[in-house]
Design an enzyme around this catalytic site. Sequence first.
Site, PDB file in Angstrom:
ATOM      1  N   HIS A  72       7.322 -61.957 -46.867  1.00 49.31           N
ATOM      2  CA  HIS A  72       7.433 -63.162 -46.045  1.00 49.31           C
ATOM      3  C   HIS A  72       8.505 -64.088 -46.610  1.00 49.31           C
ATOM      4  O   HIS A  72       8.241 -64.878 -47.514  1.00 49.31           O
ATOM      5  CB  HIS A  72       6.071 -63.874 -46.017  1.00 49.31           C
ATOM      6  CG  HIS A  72       6.037 -65.081 -45.140  1.00 49.31           C
ATOM      7  ND1 HIS A  72       4.867 -65.704 -44.809  1.00 49.31           N
ATOM      8  CD2 HIS A  72       7.013 -65.775 -44.516  1.00 49.31           C
ATOM      9  CE1 HIS A  72       5.114 -66.745 -44.028  1.00 49.31           C
ATOM     10  NE2 HIS A  72       6.412 -66.811 -43.837  1.00 49.31           N
ATOM     11  N   HIS A 121      12.407 -66.319 -45.516  1.00 49.29           N
ATOM     12  CA  HIS A 121      13.337 -66.798 -44.493  1.00 49.29           C
ATOM     13  C   HIS A 121      14.743 -66.701 -45.077  1.00 49.29           C
ATOM     14  O   HIS A 121      15.036 -67.361 -46.065  1.00 49.29           O
ATOM     15  CB  HIS A 121      12.997 -68.237 -44.099  1.00 49.29           C
ATOM     16  CG  HIS A 121      11.645 -68.346 -43.461  1.00 49.29           C
ATOM     17  ND1 HIS A 121      11.455 -68.220 -42.109  1.00 49.29           N
ATOM     18  CD2 HIS A 121      10.412 -68.496 -44.000  1.00 49.29           C
ATOM     19  CE1 HIS A 121      10.150 -68.306 -41.834  1.00 49.29           C
ATOM     20  NE2 HIS A 121       9.492 -68.481 -42.969  1.00 49.29           N
ATOM     21  N   ARG A 177      17.489 -67.065 -43.028  1.00 49.15           N
ATOM     22  CA  ARG A 177      18.245 -68.077 -42.254  1.00 49.15           C
ATOM     23  C   ARG A 177      19.487 -67.570 -41.538  1.00 49.15           C
ATOM     24  O   ARG A 177      20.175 -68.357 -40.904  1.00 49.15           O
ATOM     25  CB  ARG A 177      18.659 -69.258 -43.158  1.00 49.15           C
ATOM     26  CG  ARG A 177      17.522 -69.929 -43.909  1.00 49.15           C
ATOM     27  CD  ARG A 177      16.457 -70.478 -42.998  1.00 49.15           C
ATOM     28  NE  ARG A 177      15.550 -71.383 -43.710  1.00 49.15           N
ATOM     29  CZ  ARG A 177      14.345 -71.699 -43.250  1.00 49.15           C
ATOM     30  NH1 ARG A 177      13.896 -71.190 -42.107  1.00 49.15           N
ATOM     31  NH2 ARG A 177      13.576 -72.525 -43.918  1.00 49.15           N
ATOM     32  N   ASP A 193       5.638 -66.199 -36.916  1.00 48.60           N
ATOM     33  CA  ASP A 193       5.763 -67.207 -37.972  1.00 48.60           C
ATOM     34  C   ASP A 193       6.660 -68.355 -37.537  1.00 48.60           C
ATOM     35  O   ASP A 193       7.711 -68.155 -36.961  1.00 48.60           O
ATOM     36  CB  ASP A 193       6.327 -66.583 -39.248  1.00 48.60           C
ATOM     37  CG  ASP A 193       6.322 -67.580 -40.384  1.00 48.60           C
ATOM     38  OD1 ASP A 193       5.300 -68.271 -40.561  1.00 48.60           O
ATOM     39  OD2 ASP A 193       7.334 -67.673 -41.087  1.00 48.60           O
ATOM     40  N   HIS A 220       0.346 -66.601 -45.056  1.00 49.59           N
ATOM     41  CA  HIS A 220       0.066 -67.777 -45.906  1.00 49.59           C
ATOM     42  C   HIS A 220      -1.278 -68.472 -45.650  1.00 49.59           C
ATOM     43  O   HIS A 220      -1.330 -69.610 -45.215  1.00 49.59           O
ATOM     44  CB  HIS A 220       1.224 -68.792 -45.852  1.00 49.59           C
ATOM     45  CG  HIS A 220       1.808 -69.082 -44.503  1.00 49.59           C
ATOM     46  ND1 HIS A 220       1.064 -69.214 -43.363  1.00 49.59           N
ATOM     47  CD2 HIS A 220       3.102 -69.262 -44.132  1.00 49.59           C
ATOM     48  CE1 HIS A 220       1.867 -69.463 -42.354  1.00 49.59           C
ATOM     49  NE2 HIS A 220       3.096 -69.491 -42.789  1.00 49.59           N
ATOM     50  N   ASP A 276       6.894 -67.054 -48.652  1.00 46.94           N
ATOM     51  CA  ASP A 276       7.329 -67.941 -47.568  1.00 46.94           C
ATOM     52  C   ASP A 276       8.579 -68.718 -48.012  1.00 46.94           C
ATOM     53  O   ASP A 276       8.726 -69.900 -47.699  1.00 46.94           O
ATOM     54  CB  ASP A 276       6.208 -68.884 -47.133  1.00 46.94           C
ATOM     55  CG  ASP A 276       6.532 -69.582 -45.804  1.00 46.94           C
ATOM     56  OD1 ASP A 276       7.528 -69.218 -45.153  1.00 46.94           O
ATOM     57  OD2 ASP A 276       5.787 -70.516 -45.425  1.00 46.94           O
ATOM     58  N   HIS A 335      16.199 -74.907 -47.576  1.00 44.74           N
ATOM     59  CA  HIS A 335      16.744 -76.004 -46.768  1.00 44.74           C
ATOM     60  C   HIS A 335      17.889 -76.653 -47.532  1.00 44.74           C
ATOM     61  O   HIS A 335      17.929 -76.607 -48.766  1.00 44.74           O
ATOM     62  CB  HIS A 335      15.672 -77.062 -46.496  1.00 44.74           C
ATOM     63  CG  HIS A 335      14.594 -76.590 -45.559  1.00 44.74           C
ATOM     64  ND1 HIS A 335      14.838 -76.256 -44.247  1.00 44.74           N
ATOM     65  CD2 HIS A 335      13.272 -76.383 -45.767  1.00 44.74           C
ATOM     66  CE1 HIS A 335      13.708 -75.859 -43.680  1.00 44.74           C
ATOM     67  NE2 HIS A 335      12.732 -75.918 -44.574  1.00 44.74           N
TER      68      HIS A 335
HETATM   69 ZN    ZN Z   1       7.297 -68.520 -43.063  1.00 48.78          ZN
END
Ligand code: ZN
Length: 439
Positions: free
Chosen positions: A64, A66, A68, A156, A236, A309, A313
């Site tokens: 899991h 990201h 992007r 998700d 999660h 997860d 950012h």
């Molecule tokens: Zn996630």
Amino acid sequence: MRLVIKGGRIIDPRNGLDTVGDLLVEDGVIAWCGQHLPDAMALDGDVVFDASGLIVAPGLIDMHVHLREPGFEYKETIESGGRAAAAGGFTAVVPMPNTNPATDNRAMVEFVARRARETSPVRVWPTVAATRGNENELMSEIADAKEAGAVAVTDDAFPLQSAELTRRVMEYCATFDLPLLTHCEDKTMTRGGVMNEGLVSTLMGLKGMPRAAEEIQVARNIRLAELTGCRLHILHISTARSIELVREAKRRGVSVTCETCPQYFTLTDESALGYDTMVKCSPPVRTAEDVDAVRAGLADGTIDAIATDHAPHAAHEKECEFQAAAFGMVGLETALGLVLTRLVHAGVIGLADAIRKMTVAPASILGIPGGHLSVQSPADITIIDPDERWTVDPEAFQSRARNTPFAGWELRGRAVATIVGGQIVHGDLVRAPRGRVRA
Ligand SMILES: [Zn+2]
């Protein structure tokens, strides 16, 4: 090239192996694993790494993350996320499909897979969004996406709100034998919420996200999995009641698995008291009672897997007021240290169990290769120093992002080398703390 990893403690939960021994990598695959490699098999020119005092584990798999890309390359790319994964000891990652455009069809799944082949040092197993554009209206092209290499369907970040739509998605997943990974959140209860609903959110004057919003969807999705025969995996998990629901469903024989992330066994909502936006994530970190329940769920096997997860950012998306800040934190480069420090060294779970939850468990939930050290399988290996003490320094991250609440934390244990298909993608074996290479 042949690489001999000598004298490490080899832990391979799938093969029931926990022994001090040797591992031989030849042509990218594992050629020997277990007892001392017979001298007659050693060749001149072998690269030999002395792993005494270190753990030799199957390559870690993060189910899991990201990455992007496409759409948000200013936060992370498949390349930078892949480098962060390698630095954290992961040999494979599973990116979520909330990219822009969404990964919701064959072409997008192929794009992610191709970019990964071209740029990522670790393996990348794409997923496909449950609905087109993550819009919660029309189903994605699930069969096409599977043909293109998607290993799971997931909602998700855009949790499926309609029970009817969820049922139809699950029926497709069951038909095409793909697991559905669900982010459990009833959005009607969390609108405007920025942290766990409770005493602390009241004290801080912030709108809360109640635990019930997660638990209602966990219960609903379990019921729909029973109805459809879909393999359900809950992303999660964060509350005591959610975990109890999964425990009870497993007892009844429902096909349900779940994961948690380091923040949910490490932080509570009190961590947000200084309005630290790095703590803001979804689901939010909960209360001490929930943290205890997560630890108990990990210990008794109700929680199958540990993921991150990993949610990168840019600085400006976190350096703002709490209400306006983006949800999520990076996790690839701190996960193993937190698992070892907060779970293994703290006596919550054993080392082999921790490795199981980060290797063979995610592999079997997703039906992907890897997660073990069987002879003739690809040499995806993580070498871990379980005792190295280090301080989390976000400036040293390989990730493009720095958003972690764990900056400055002292952790015990980290990956000293990561090997994917026989290639060393992280770690300088020559100068590894307690290892040495001789030619
Ligand atoms: Zn996630």
